[in-house]
Design an enzyme around this catalytic site. Structure first.
Site, short mmCIF file in Angstrom:
data_model
loop_
_atom_site.label_atom_id
_atom_site.label_comp_id
_atom_site.label_asym_id
_atom_site.label_seq_id
_atom_site.Cartn_x
_atom_site.Cartn_y
_atom_site.Cartn_z
N GLU A 19 -22.55 -12.59 -8.63
CA GLU A 19 -21.50 -12.94 -7.65
C GLU A 19 -20.22 -13.06 -8.45
OE1 GLU A 19 -19.00 -14.77 -5.90
OE2 GLU A 19 -20.25 -16.52 -5.43
N ASN A 47 -16.30 -24.05 -10.22
CA ASN A 47 -15.49 -24.35 -9.03
C ASN A 47 -16.26 -25.06 -7.93
OD1 ASN A 47 -16.89 -21.99 -8.49
ND2 ASN A 47 -15.23 -21.03 -7.37
N GLU A 81 -26.62 -14.52 -1.74
CA GLU A 81 -27.03 -15.93 -1.81
C GLU A 81 -26.97 -16.50 -0.39
OE1 GLU A 81 -24.54 -17.66 -4.91
OE2 GLU A 81 -26.09 -17.10 -6.36
N CYS A 85 -13.78 -17.81 -5.11
CA CYS A 85 -13.77 -16.34 -5.24
C CYS A 85 -13.49 -15.65 -3.92
CB CYS A 85 -15.10 -15.77 -5.71
SG CYS A 85 -16.08 -16.77 -6.71
C1 SIN Z 1 -17.25 -19.19 -4.83
O1 SIN Z 1 -16.06 -19.37 -4.93
O2 SIN Z 1 -17.89 -18.60 -5.72
C2 SIN Z 1 -18.06 -19.65 -3.66
C3 SIN Z 1 -17.27 -20.02 -2.50
C4 SIN Z 1 -18.11 -20.40 -1.31
O3 SIN Z 1 -19.29 -20.71 -1.41
O4 SIN Z 1 -17.55 -20.39 -0.23
#
Ligand code: SIN
Length: 490
Positions: free
Chosen positions: A260, A159, A469, A294
């Protein structure tokens, strides 16, 4: 608008192992497609155990020298990588849009987002300070020293094909670790281009290795890394079931893990919220990357007093979103990544409708555009029995549920095994801290929909995983602490 690259050699069709572009197994190729059309962009190796082992051998051999490179020099190499990424932002943005489907403005935005992590960790490399500990007895000096964990295996999602690689690999390199990487099968090209630029920036041979593989062959690659005690850390972004599998399989060699994993973020609009701001924040949080993040809100709880105003404003904004391919500069929502993704969205919406939800806007595929498009959707009368409340939809669907009581909505928001992000809108300062404390997530947005930043610790609790992270914590995850005690000094 064309998604053709100026520097066409950024599109690589090979693995990168020990400083060389290498083919995979003879005849085993993985086509990479444009999700907007299904057209094949190129083919990359469908690697297996032999390639995984070669990458690991190279990373293991390169570790002793790379960890000894002074932090300031490692930082300079990573900083050059950042400069090259930014210098190629237009091409990388097109490549992200081409293989992942997000609108071009978001593709380019992701390059800047990825680079912000690379720059951050280049700077953090020089700040891996240990501690001098006051000795409790005479004649001793005691220290806590920071050391790189060793070889890191990075398994990255589709993604955010640039940002997720950047925030795993940059801290690993900064810490003095070496890396083997397996990018998502849908989006390997951005990762390969980033590895090429890292090589051009001066990352030595063997320090950063990447192998591509299909969904079917990925277990063969990853099993090699899981079984080998030379891999000291796994960093993974993806689903909770896969994260649990990696945790179980890492147990025999007790690898360090950063996971994650999935989310099921609540978004709560209290009766004292600024409704315009809440709609704005929701649009930013939910529709980035077409809802394929996510951290994007999956469940929307709106107080009965403001429900209709919020729903009406939201439906107007969502209904006006322009859906189309990344090649159209007007597009705000692109195609979903693949057929499976659209099928899941369709299943969730149909299930919600069957259980009593009402469609305010959207609610169907946009087949005239292509097989992978789904209309941005707002549903009302959603409830906890619906699939969209229990599973991550990972698409442009906003299911609204009415609530009347703060304690009830906090209980509902926390009623999930996941705990990545939560959002709420309120203007009552006492409530703000009460609710922020009560939400069981690793990330909380208060009157704000766009939360991620290189300086912030990103990660979850409960079944959304562990490790962070970004920020100083994101470097710590690639280090261990060695206690050194010198005696006989009195
Ligand atoms: C993700 O969807 O895993 C990361 C989203 C983000 O860095 O904001």
């Amino acid at each position: 608008m064309s998604l053709t690259l100026t520097r066409t050699d950024l599109i690589r069709s090979a693995n990168f192992i020990a400083g060389q572009w290498q083919p995979g197994p003879a005849g085993a190729l993985l086509p990479v497609t444009d999700p907007a059309t299904g057209a094949v962009v190129t083919q990359v190796p469908d690697s297996g155990a032999a390639e995984a082992r070669a990458a690991l051998d190279a990373a293991h051999a390169a570790f002793p020298a790379w960890r000894k490179v002074p932090a300031k020099q490692r930082a300079a190499v990573i900083k050059r990588w950042n400069d090259l990424v930014l210098a190629h932002a237009d091409d990388l943005g097109r490549l992200i849009s081409l293989e992942q489907g997000k609108p071009l403005v978001e593709g380019k935005g992701e390059v800047a987002y990825a680079a912000s992590y690379i720059e951050w960790f280049a700077e953090e490399a020089t700040r891996m300070n240990g501690e001098v500990i006051p000795a409790p007895v005479p004649g001793r000096r005691m220290f806590a020293l920071k050391e790189p964990v060793g070889v890191v295996a990075a398994i990255t999602p589709w993604n955010f094909p640039a940002a997720m690689i950047a925030r795993k690999i940059a801290p690993a390199l900064a810490a003095g670790c070496t890396v083997v990487c397996k990018p998502a099968e849908d989006t390997p090209l951005t990762s390969l281009a980033l590895v090429l630029l890292a090589h051009e920036a001066g990352v030595p041979p063997g320090v950063l290795n990447i192998v591509t593989a299909s969904r079917e062959k990925t277990p063969e690659v990853v099993d090699v890394w899981l079984d080998d005690s030379r891999v000291r850390k796994i960093t993974f972004t993806g689903s909770t079931p896969v994260g649990k599998h990696l945790a179980r399989r890492s147990a025999d060699t007790l690898k360090k893990l950063s996971l994650e994993l999935g989310g099921n973020a609540p978004f709560i609009v209290f009766e004292d919220a600024d409704i315009g701001a809440a709609v704005e924040g929701f649009m930013a949080a939910k529709f980035r990357n077409g809802g394929q993040t996510c951290v994007c809100p999956n469940r929307v709880f709106v107080h009965a007093q403001v429900h209709d105003a919020f729903a009406t404003q939201l439906a107007a904004r969502v209904g006006a979103l322009k859906v189309g391919p990344a090649s159209d500069p007007a597009s705000q929502i692109g195609p979903m990544i693949n057929d499976r993704a659209v099928e899941k969205i369709e299943r969730h919406v149909q299930d919600a409708i069957a259980k009593g939800a009402k469609v305010l806007t959207g609610g169907q595929r946009l087949t005239a555009l292509g097989a992978t498009y789904y209309a941005p959707t707002v549903l009302t009368r959603a409830d906890a029995t619906m699939a969209c409340a229990c599973e991550e939809t990972f698409g442009p669907v906003a299911p609204l549920t009415v609530f009347t009581d703060e304690a009830e909505v906090i209980a509902a928001a926390n009623d999930t095994p996941f705990g990545l992000a939560a959002y709420f809108y309120s203007q009552d300062v006492r409530r703000i801290w009460r609710v922020a404390d009560a939400l069981e997530t690793g990330i909380v947005g208060i009157n704000e929909g766009a939360l991620a930043a290189e300086a912030a610790p990103f990660g979850g609790v409960k079944e959304s995983g562990y490790g962070r992270e970004g920020s100083t914590h994101g470097l710590e995850d690639y280090l261990h602490t060695k206690y050194v005690c010198q005696g006989g000094l009195d």
